[in-house]
Design an enzyme around this catalytic site. Structure first.
Site, PDB file in Angstrom:
ATOM      1  N   ASP A 157       0.622  -1.132   0.024  1.00  0.00           N
ATOM      2  CA  ASP A 157       0.015  -0.088  -0.173  1.00  0.00           C
ATOM      3  C   ASP A 157       1.006   1.188  -0.332  1.00  0.00           C
ATOM      4  O   ASP A 157       1.898   1.686   0.738  1.00  0.00           O
ATOM      5  CB  ASP A 157      -0.710   0.580   1.597  1.00  0.00           C
ATOM      6  CG  ASP A 157      -1.537  -0.849   1.604  1.00  0.00           C
ATOM      7  OD1 ASP A 157      -1.846  -2.127   0.409  1.00  0.00           O
ATOM      8  OD2 ASP A 157      -1.911  -1.599   2.991  1.00  0.00           O
TER       9      ASP A 157
HETATM   10  N1  URA Z   1      -0.529  -5.843   3.979  1.00  0.00           N
HETATM   11  C1  URA Z   1      -0.914  -4.883   4.017  1.00  0.00           C
HETATM   12  O1  URA Z   1      -1.998  -3.892   4.777  1.00  0.00           O
HETATM   13  N2  URA Z   1      -0.402  -3.927   3.776  1.00  0.00           N
HETATM   14  C2  URA Z   1       0.569  -4.152   2.267  1.00  0.00           C
HETATM   15  O2  URA Z   1       0.967  -3.032   1.769  1.00  0.00           O
HETATM   16  C3  URA Z   1       1.331  -5.210   2.525  1.00  0.00           C
HETATM   17  C4  URA Z   1      -0.203  -6.389   3.668  1.00  0.00           C
END
Ligand code: URA
Length: 266
Positions: free
Chosen positions: A123
């Protein structure tokens, strides 16, 4: 009339079949992305493959931990022209090629030639290790959940997580897209979780923590399969070593944990 001798490679193949140790060379090459098994057989037959410096014959078995396998003099696991970069992604950088909101992208943080692509996604707010490569075969195998390559995260959450919630996170938790697989979860410091998962669902760690009532304040990926690097500063990248590429290919080729194998030990 004398019975003709079978060709040498057939004799060697049947010999090695009688002593099945290690994996067939063509399979070892194929799972590392050197081409289909047929293509790899042709490379062996054409004399392009050596094992421990000696010309390999079809049907040869190898133990990848001990044997040094090379194609055209290049150690397997490291294909010519392939680039493998490990980036420490800072928060606020997106993994897509272009962002409609104009945010910086991970590909802007690494050299533009040869063009590399992120393996999986973090993310925008997530920090930490991200692999970028132009090796599409390895990327596909790593991204496939059936290979079960572990990803480890350090998670700063709101509040202190109770033992019962840690157990729920470990055993599997109901999310809107189904139960999560068993995870390794510990709380080294109150409010800080170390979570290891081998699935790659969208926003999975954030949603798991939300589901037990602890929203994520900060999320950092600290390991991808065999890859760690605590020295890499945010925004910095480096090339993987040959040994790292090989162990990554091994991790991507290995079997998934059997279903129902129970929860991970803490
Ligand atoms: N889990 C998440 O919630 N976000 C990420 O970027 C990676 C794993």
């Amino acid at each position: 009339m004398p019975v003709p001798e079978p060709p040498l490679w057939e004799q060697l193949a049947s010999k090695s079949a009688a002593m099945p140790q290690g994996e067939r060379l063509q399979k070892v090459l194929a799972v590392r992305g050197w081409g289909s098994r047929r293509v790899c057989e042709d490379m062996i037959a054409a004399g392009r493959v050596t094992v421990n410096g000696e010309l390999a014959v079809l049907g040869r078995r190898v133990a990848v931990e001990h044997d040094r396998v090379e194609v055209d003099g290049v150690p397997i696991g490291v294909k010519p022209g392939m680039v493998y970069l490990l980036l420490n992604k800072p928060a606020g950088v997106v993994c897509t090629a272009h962002d409609p909101q104009g945010r910086p992208t991970v590909v802007q943080l690494v050299p533009s030639e040869p063009r590399v692509y992120p393996v999986g996604r973090l993310d925008s707010a997530t920090e930490g290790l991200l692999l970028l490569t132009n090796d599409g075969d390895l990327a596909n195998r790593l991204a496939h959940p059936s290979h079960g390559v572990e990803k480890e995260y350090l998670v700063d959450v709101e509040g202190t997580v109770a033992a019962g919630s840690l157990r729920r996170l470990r055993d599997g938790i109901e999310l809107e897209d189904g139960m999560t697989a068993p995870a390794k979860v510990s709380q080294p410091t109150p409010g800080v979780l170390r979570i290891t998962i081998h699935e790659g669902r969208n926003r999975q760690v954030r949603r798991m923590c939300d589901a037990v009532g602890h929203s994520v304040q900060r999320l950092v990926r600290v390991r991808i399969g065999p890859l760690r690097d605590a020295q890499l500063a945010p925004g910095e990248w480096r090339e993987l070593t040959d040994a790292e590429v090989r162990s990554l290919a091994e991790a991507a080729a290995s079997n998934p944990p059997p279903p129902g194998s129970g929860r991970y030990a803490e």
